[in-house]
Design a protein around this motif. Structure first.
Motif, PDB file in Angstrom:
ATOM      1  N   PHE A 100      11.260  64.035   8.409  1.00  0.00           N
ATOM      2  CA  PHE A 100      10.770  63.851   7.072  1.00  0.00           C
ATOM      3  C   PHE A 100      10.329  62.808   6.718  1.00  0.00           C
ATOM      4  O   PHE A 100       9.531  62.372   5.886  1.00  0.00           O
ATOM      5  N   THR A 101      11.290  61.629   6.918  1.00  0.00           N
ATOM      6  CA  THR A 101      11.026  60.383   6.315  1.00  0.00           C
ATOM      7  C   THR A 101       9.737  59.671   7.004  1.00  0.00           C
ATOM      8  O   THR A 101       8.816  58.817   6.555  1.00  0.00           O
ATOM      9  N   THR A 106       3.116  59.635   1.511  1.00  0.00           N
ATOM     10  CA  THR A 106       3.604  60.378   0.495  1.00  0.00           C
ATOM     11  C   THR A 106       4.903  60.205  -0.235  1.00  0.00           C
ATOM     12  O   THR A 106       5.580  60.867  -0.954  1.00  0.00           O
ATOM     13  N   SER A 107       5.721  59.022   0.253  1.00  0.00           N
ATOM     14  CA  SER A 107       6.795  58.604  -0.021  1.00  0.00           C
ATOM     15  C   SER A 107       6.908  57.993  -1.377  1.00  0.00           C
ATOM     16  O   SER A 107       6.100  57.263  -1.954  1.00  0.00           O
ATOM     17  N   THR A 108       7.739  58.768  -2.210  1.00  0.00           N
ATOM     18  CA  THR A 108       7.961  58.604  -3.778  1.00  0.00           C
ATOM     19  C   THR A 108       8.802  57.221  -4.030  1.00  0.00           C
ATOM     20  O   THR A 108       8.240  56.519  -4.766  1.00  0.00           O
ATOM     21  N   VAL A 152      11.740  68.383  -3.974  1.00  0.00           N
ATOM     22  CA  VAL A 152      12.556  69.081  -3.403  1.00  0.00           C
ATOM     23  C   VAL A 152      12.853  68.964  -1.887  1.00  0.00           C
ATOM     24  O   VAL A 152      13.980  68.827  -1.564  1.00  0.00           O
ATOM     25  N   GLY A 153      12.023  68.003  -1.139  1.00  0.00           N
ATOM     26  CA  GLY A 153      12.339  67.823   0.189  1.00  0.00           C
ATOM     27  C   GLY A 153      13.177  66.894   0.476  1.00  0.00           C
ATOM     28  O   GLY A 153      14.074  66.678   1.253  1.00  0.00           O
ATOM     29  N   VAL A 184      18.683  64.911   1.986  1.00  0.00           N
ATOM     30  CA  VAL A 184      19.778  64.242   1.710  1.00  0.00           C
ATOM     31  C   VAL A 184      20.927  65.309   1.971  1.00  0.00           C
ATOM     32  O   VAL A 184      21.995  65.004   2.464  1.00  0.00           O
ATOM     33  N   GLY A 185      20.835  66.485   1.631  1.00  0.00           N
ATOM     34  CA  GLY A 185      21.909  67.507   1.920  1.00  0.00           C
ATOM     35  C   GLY A 185      21.972  67.635   3.341  1.00  0.00           C
ATOM     36  O   GLY A 185      23.150  67.865   3.951  1.00  0.00           O
ATOM     37  N   VAL A 186      20.835  67.828   4.121  1.00  0.00           N
ATOM     38  CA  VAL A 186      21.002  67.651   5.715  1.00  0.00           C
ATOM     39  C   VAL A 186      21.771  66.508   5.958  1.00  0.00           C
ATOM     40  O   VAL A 186      22.500  66.878   7.246  1.00  0.00           O
ATOM     41  N   LEU A 187      21.502  65.576   5.687  1.00  0.00           N
ATOM     42  CA  LEU A 187      22.313  64.202   6.181  1.00  0.00           C
ATOM     43  C   LEU A 187      23.638  64.281   5.767  1.00  0.00           C
ATOM     44  O   LEU A 187      24.500  63.818   6.532  1.00  0.00           O
TER      45      LEU A 187
END
Length: 190
Positions: free
Chosen positions: A31-32, A40-42, A108-109, A114-117
């Motif tokens: 993802f990162t 697309t990194s905010t 949302v990604g 962060v939840g997966v981490l």
């Protein structure tokens, strides 16, 4: 349940936990890095933070595997895991406060990542506990081989060779004692 069954169950849980933690790390890394490549990194600092914590978890897995395999002391690993957990919890709390007070909303990604981490950190704690139990089981078990049991492993062979050497030594000592007794009887000494 005997120790053999406990070891099998715990080693299965250990392998499954490693797999899930590794899959979580791969997801976070994908993802990162995908955000960096596609621009697309905010929040770049958030991507770097997430990736660095995932890298620390990957190191945790590697250390855990090597220490558990060699039955080494896991105290240093526990301090490292506490460090990673503390960093993750602090980062999540700081991120929640920062997002709340700035009013900034993330895609949302990011929330999913962060939840997966956080899930991976919790699983790494479970992984540490299971590796601790496995090391305790492997160090504390006595070796016995049944006639219908499995093929003995290297440790079993070493234990059996030690027993054989000890019995051979006792047998040789008994032969010497018997020879001494025979010589005493021949000479008429008592």
């Amino acid at each position: 349940m005997d120790n053999k069954q406990k070891r099998r169950i715990l080693s299965s849980v250990y392998k499954a936990t490693i797999f899930f933690v590794f899959c979580s790390i791969v997801w976070v890394g994908y993802f990162t890095i995908n955000n960096f490549v596609n621009n697309t990194s905010t929040l770049i600092w958030l991507d770097i933070s997430i990736l660095s914590i995932a890298f620390l978890l990957l190191l945790d897995i590697a250390i855990d595997i090597t220490k558990t395999k060699k039955l080494k002391n896991l105290f240093v690993l526990s301090k490292y895991l506490f460090f990673v957990t503390f960093i993750t919890v602090t980062a999540v709390i700081a991120g929640v406060f920062a997002l709340y007070y700035t009013g900034y909303s993330l895609p949302v990604g990011y929330y999913l990542t962060v939840g997966v981490l956080v899930f991976a950190v919790l699983l790494s704690i479970v992984l540490f506990v299971v590796s601790l139990k496995l090391a305790k089981l492997y160090k504390g078990t006595t070796v016995y081989i049944e006639e219908m049991g499995e093929v003995p492993n290297y440790d079993d062979e070493l234990m059996l060779k030690k027993k054989l050497d000890e019995l051979n030594r006792k047998k040789e000592m008994q032969k010497v004692v018997n020879q001494i007794e025979e010589l005493k009887n021949e000479l008429g000494e008592n």
